[in-house]
Structure formats: structure tokens, C-alpha cells
Design an enzyme around this catalytic site. Structure first.
Site, PDB file in Angstrom:
ATOM      1  CB  CYS A 269      -0.934   0.007   1.205  1.00  0.00           C
ATOM      2  SG  CYS A 269      -2.259  -1.170   0.978  1.00  0.00           S
TER       3      CYS A 269
HETATM    4  N1  NAD Z   1      -3.478  -5.029   1.318  1.00  0.00           N
HETATM    5  C1  NAD Z   1      -3.752  -3.970   2.043  1.00  0.00           C
HETATM    6  O1  NAD Z   1      -3.261  -3.817   3.154  1.00  0.00           O
HETATM    7  C2  NAD Z   1      -4.729  -2.925   1.548  1.00  0.00           C
HETATM    8  C3  NAD Z   1      -5.246  -2.002   2.480  1.00  0.00           C
HETATM    9  C4  NAD Z   1      -6.154  -1.049   2.039  1.00  0.00           C
HETATM   10  C5  NAD Z   1      -6.498  -1.005   0.682  1.00  0.00           C
HETATM   11  N2  NAD Z   1      -5.951  -1.884  -0.204  1.00  0.00           N
HETATM   12  C6  NAD Z   1      -6.375  -1.799  -1.599  1.00  0.00           C
HETATM   13  O2  NAD Z   1      -7.377  -2.788  -1.817  1.00  0.00           O
HETATM   14  C7  NAD Z   1      -7.266  -3.346  -3.142  1.00  0.00           C
HETATM   15  C8  NAD Z   1      -7.028  -4.838  -3.054  1.00  0.00           C
HETATM   16  O3  NAD Z   1      -5.804  -5.062  -2.395  1.00  0.00           O
HETATM   17  P1  NAD Z   1      -5.380  -6.512  -1.889  1.00  0.00           P
HETATM   18  O4  NAD Z   1      -4.119  -6.339  -1.133  1.00  0.00           O
HETATM   19  O5  NAD Z   1      -6.527  -7.161  -1.259  1.00  0.00           O
HETATM   20  O6  NAD Z   1      -5.072  -7.211  -3.320  1.00  0.00           O
HETATM   21  P2  NAD Z   1      -4.765  -8.751  -3.601  1.00  0.00           P
HETATM   22  O7  NAD Z   1      -3.841  -8.758  -4.771  1.00  0.00           O
HETATM   23  O8  NAD Z   1      -4.381  -9.438  -2.336  1.00  0.00           O
HETATM   24  O9  NAD Z   1      -6.188  -9.339  -4.040  1.00  0.00           O
HETATM   25  C9  NAD Z   1      -6.858  -8.962  -5.198  1.00  0.00           C
HETATM   26  C10 NAD Z   1      -7.746 -10.110  -5.634  1.00  0.00           C
HETATM   27  O10 NAD Z   1      -8.545  -9.689  -6.753  1.00  0.00           O
HETATM   28  C11 NAD Z   1      -8.658 -10.790  -7.640  1.00  0.00           C
HETATM   29  N3  NAD Z   1      -9.069 -10.329  -8.968  1.00  0.00           N
HETATM   30  C12 NAD Z   1      -8.341  -9.702  -9.928  1.00  0.00           C
HETATM   31  N4  NAD Z   1      -9.095  -9.452 -11.002  1.00  0.00           N
HETATM   32  C13 NAD Z   1     -10.342  -9.918 -10.733  1.00  0.00           C
HETATM   33  C14 NAD Z   1     -11.574  -9.957 -11.447  1.00  0.00           C
HETATM   34  N5  NAD Z   1     -11.688  -9.468 -12.685  1.00  0.00           N
HETATM   35  N6  NAD Z   1     -12.638 -10.524 -10.859  1.00  0.00           N
HETATM   36  C15 NAD Z   1     -12.550 -11.061  -9.610  1.00  0.00           C
HETATM   37  N7  NAD Z   1     -11.423 -11.062  -8.892  1.00  0.00           N
HETATM   38  C16 NAD Z   1     -10.325 -10.495  -9.450  1.00  0.00           C
HETATM   39  C17 NAD Z   1      -7.291 -11.441  -7.607  1.00  0.00           C
HETATM   40  O11 NAD Z   1      -7.326 -12.784  -8.097  1.00  0.00           O
HETATM   41  C18 NAD Z   1      -6.977 -11.355  -6.114  1.00  0.00           C
HETATM   42  O12 NAD Z   1      -7.443 -12.498  -5.415  1.00  0.00           O
HETATM   43  C19 NAD Z   1      -6.139  -2.569  -3.814  1.00  0.00           C
HETATM   44  O13 NAD Z   1      -6.702  -1.476  -4.480  1.00  0.00           O
HETATM   45  C20 NAD Z   1      -5.308  -2.079  -2.640  1.00  0.00           C
HETATM   46  O14 NAD Z   1      -4.581  -0.930  -2.943  1.00  0.00           O
HETATM   47  C21 NAD Z   1      -5.097  -2.856   0.204  1.00  0.00           C
END
Ligand code: NAD
Length: 425
Positions: A269
Site C-alpha cells: 500500500c
Molecule cells: N493489502 C492492504 O493492506 C490494503 C489495504 C487497504 C487497501 N488496499 C487496496 O485494496 C485493493 C485490493 O488489495 P489486496 O491487497 O486485497 O489485493 P490482492 O492482490 O491481495 O487481491 C486482489 C484479488 O482480486 C482478484 N481479482 C483480480 N481481477 C479480478 C476480477 N476481474 N474478478 C474477480 N477477482 C479479481 C485477484 O485474483 C486477487 O485475489 C487494492 O486497491 C489495494 O490498494 C489494500
């Protein structure tokens, strides 16, 4: 009043939600609402993940997540048609960076298109909640147009502020909940869903909600680079920066959190979001100065570990160098943008043999670095010198006597080493 039948939520006290993207944010959102008694349907494109989840296996390590997923009313599927059984969909897919730092919206656009296609078959109202982190303007300019001809669902932005490692705890005990919408009404149902979370709920427009997330992460990142800079000055002057921050933190205008000088910030992040807001600022004609420096300092900081090591072992070629900690922070197996990557790269470039240990992140690290040695912490400590890169609790009680330790994370017990250097102290 929302177009939704609010009493439905109040009376049954149980909503049926869908979450698209079952990574850290999606799974935690699913588990959190599951713990509140709601039924959740999760959709992801990753078959292996879906299969694991159907067998009760969480694809990532987060305290309490496995148990919550097992005990809640949860279904995981690849099929977007499943959203038709729900009234609210949280979009939680990944939004990585392009090489210039700007946001790569490929996954979010694709997921929104797939959702729009499914929603075209629905006659009843639906609320779409953008929970992925997106730069200000994205929901209005990209998401809303994709969803417009699919039954015109209501759309909100609801950023996630979780800390990995404490993600489920943070979801259940948020400091605040931000709900942005375009009409001052679409967020009503979401506010209802969050009604017993016991924290302030802030209602804003879409762009402001998106900016609150970026400004929050940019501020936290700035605090870290700031204290690392003070720490670098302290190191040159023989001052212990942790004593300095102890004296600063009592001032409530400053606060004592995020003032742990060390090897810099990583994870999925802070670096990504900072680059994202810098790129967005440039798009609107502003060149950020503070934020650029915060990023620059954060790139240089981990390399100081190798410099300090070379003070004691000038030629690293052929030496065995231990690394304790690979995850970007403790209590997670996440190595995305972990500073351990830059440091291991630096060691390998110098010809050192790397011997590493991490309580949770070794399988993930092995995917990118299969050729380094993975050993127990005791074996790692037998190296010619050892670098401490993550502040895991279990590193506090290791036997450091007679060792050469370069500490990037302030493990007090490590001071018993024969030779001990802290990065900023
Ligand atoms: N990880 C953190 O600490 C955190 C905290 C706050 C916000 N965010 C934000 O939240 C969002 C997600 O982050 P994350 O860390 O959970 O990502 P991640 O990579 O862990 O998970 C994303 C998921 O989305 C899935 N995906 C991709 N394309 C898809 C589609 N077309 N249909 C269905 N599923 C699909 C992937 O297979 C994956 O499982 C990002 O925008 C990130 O910046 C993350």
C-alpha cells in the site's frame, strides 16, 4: 432516503453481500461482515484460491481469518452470476502501479465490466461499493460510466484502512468509516450496514473519499521517512533516535505512532499509493515535492544496512550473511515491496551467500528467490553476520551472544551481540 428498503436490513438484521476480489481486503471484508452475522458470497478469478476457500483454506495468513471464514455463511465462486443473489457488491480487486507510478486499472475495469454484465439481468436496485484504492476521480470517470447501462446501480466509495497483520481486528474496530457517494443518498444503505461499528462515519462525495485514503497513507509514509531522516542524522552524531522519539511522542500534536526509525516502509500500500498520488498530482499539473522526497528516502534507507555491514565485513564475496525477517512487517506473510528484497538483492550483488528465516513469509520469498538458503533462526545466526529486517516477536528471544548483528528493527536483545549496529542508533 435510500432507494433501498432499509427496514429489510433492520428487520432481518442480516444482509446478503458479495465481494469481488478475495485478496487481503476482499477476504477481510467478507470475514468481517461474516462475523457481524451477514451472509457473504465471494467472487474471484483465481481458481486455486476458490478451490482452497471452498475447502476452508484461507490463501493468506491473517490472525483470526481462517476461523472466521470457516464459521460464517460464506460461499466462494468464479461465477459473477452469484452477485444477483445479493444487494450490495464490494469491489476489492487489486489496483497495482504502472512503471511510472500511475494506477493500472486493468483488473478493476475488467471486474467492473463483469459485474455490469451480471447486473444487466437484475431488475431490483443494487449498491456497488468501490473498496479498492483508486486515485481521486477514478470512480466518477471510470467506474460510473461502466456501470451506467447496467440497471444504473447506486455507487459508493468506501476505502479500507486496515493494517496487514491486524487486518480483521482493524476491520472490526475501525478508527473511522468513510463513505463517499455522488448524490448524498447512495451511501445510506452502507451506513446502515456499518451502524454498530462504534466509530465516526464520515459522509463525503466520491472524489473526497478517494483522496482521504491517499492523504492518510501519504501522511503515514511521510512520518516514516521523516523519522528515518532524523535517525540518519542521529546515527552520525551518536544519538539514539528512539530516545529522541520517546521525547517527541508525548506531544499529542505529534503522537508516538509511526515513529519507529528503521529500514523504511514496504508492503502493497504505502509505496504504491504514494507513487499513485504523485502521478495523479502530475496529471493535474502539480509537481509534489515532499512526497517525492519521501519516496526517494525510502528507496535509499534499506541500502544503509549493506553499508553498515561492510563497515565490519568490507568484502562480502563468499561470506555467509544471515537475514532474519522477509515479510514487510510482522504478523503477515506478505513480501510485496518488502525492504528485505532490496537488501537481499544488495547482498547477492556483493557476492554474499544469503541464509534467511521468516516465521511466515519463506514460501512467498522462495517463489522469487529459490536459490538462497532457508534455515532455522538458530542456523541463520551462525552466519558470518546477520541482518534483522522484520520485528517479529520471536526474534526478541533469540540468543545473539557472540554474533555480528546489524539491526534494522530495534530488537533490544540483539544488543547482547559481540558486534551490534543499529541502522539509526
Ligand atoms: N493489502 C492492504 O493492506 C490494503 C489495504 C487497504 C487497501 N488496499 C487496496 O485494496 C485493493 C485490493 O488489495 P489486496 O491487497 O486485497 O489485493 P490482492 O492482490 O491481495 O487481491 C486482489 C484479488 O482480486 C482478484 N481479482 C483480480 N481481477 C479480478 C476480477 N476481474 N474478478 C474477480 N477477482 C479479481 C485477484 O485474483 C486477487 O485475489 C487494492 O486497491 C489495494 O490498494 C489494500
Amino acid at each position: 432516503m435510500s432507494r433501498f428498503n432499509e427496514s429489510r436490513l433492520k428487520n432481518s438484521d442480516k444482509a446478503i453481500l458479495s465481494v469481488i476480489g478475495l485478496g487481503y481486503v476482499g477476504l477481510v471484508t467478507a470475514a468481517g461482515f461474516g462475523l457481524k452475522g451477514h451472509k457473504v458470497i465471494g467472487v474471484d478469478v483465481d481458481e486455486e484460491k476458490i478451490e482452497g476457500l471452498c475447502n476452508g483454506l484461507s490463501p493468506l495468513y491473517e490472525e483470526g481469518l481462517d476461523e472466521a471464514i470457516k464459521n460464517m455463511d460464506f460461499t466462494a465462486t468464479k461465477d459473477y452470476q452469484a452477485v444477483l443473489d445479493t444487494n450490495i457488491t464490494f469491489l476489492c480487486v487489486n489496483t497495482p502501479s504502472h512503471s511510472d507510478g500511475s494506477m493500472n486499472l486493468t483488473y478493476l475495469k475488467k471486474a467492473t465490466e463483469q459485474l455490469a454484465e451480471a447486473l444487466r439481468q437484475k431488475n431490483a436496485s443494487h449498491l456497488v461499493v468501490v473498496r479498492s484504492t483508486v486515485t481521486p476521480g477514478t470512480t466518477e470517470e471510470v467506474i460510473v460510466p461502466i456501470l451506467r447501462d447496467s440497471g444504473d446501480p447506486e455507487i459508493c466509495v468506501n476505502p479500507e484502512f486496515l493494517r496487514e497483520g491486524k487486518a480483521l481486528h482493524d476491520f472490526m474496530n475501525p478508527s473511522r468509516i468513510v463513505i463517499g457517494d455522488g448524490d448524498g443518498k447512495s451511501g445510506d444503505l452502507l451506513q446502515e450496514l456499518y451502524r454498530d461499528f462504534g466509530c465516526p462515519i464520515l459522509r463525503t462525495d466520491l472524489n473526497t473519499a478517494e483522496m482521504i485514503k491517499y492523504a492518510s497513507n501519504a501522511f503515514l509514509a511521510t512520518k516514516i521517512s521523516f523519522i528515518n531522516e532524523i535517525g540518519n542524522i542521529c546515527k552520525k552524531m551518536g544519538i539514539d533516535v528512539y530516545e529522541v522519539t520517546r521525547g517527541m511522542g508525548h506531544d499529542e500534536r505529534i503522537g508516538n505512532q509511526f515513529l519507529n526509525a528503521g529500514i523504511g516502509f514496504g508492503g502493497s500500500c504505502l509505496p504504491k499509493d504514494l507513487k499513485g498520488i504523485v502521478a495523479r498530482a502530475r496529471e493535474v499539473g502539480y509537481e509534489p515535492r515532499i512526497l517525492n522526497e519521501v519516496l526517494g528516502l525510502n528507496e535509499e534507507q534499506p541500502l544503509k544496512m549493506v553499508e553498515l555491514l561492510k563497515k565490519h565485513i568490507p568484502l562480502l564475496k563468499g561470506k555467509v550473511i544471515g537475514v532474519l525477517g522477509l515479510a514487510f512487517k510482522p504478523d503477515t506473510d506478505d513480501i510485496r515491496d518488502s525492504k528485505a528484497i532490496a537488501i537481499v538483492e544488495g547482498l547477492l550483488e556483493e557476492g554474499a551467500q544469503v541464509r534467511a528465516y521468516d516465521p511466515k513469509a519463506m514460501p512467498n520469498f522462495k517463489k522469487y528467490y529459490p536459490h538462497i538458503d532457508y534455515k532455522s533462526p538458530e542456523e541463520v545466526l551462525k552466519s558470518d553476520a546477520t541482518l534483522i529486517l522484520t520485528e517479529w516477536d520471536e526474534f526478541k528471544n533469540l540468543d545473539y551472544t557472540n554474533r555480528v548483528i546489524i539491526d534494522g528493527r530495534r530488537i533490544l536483545n540483539a544488543r547482547k551481540a559481540r558486534i551490534y549496529e543499529g541502522i539509526c542508533w
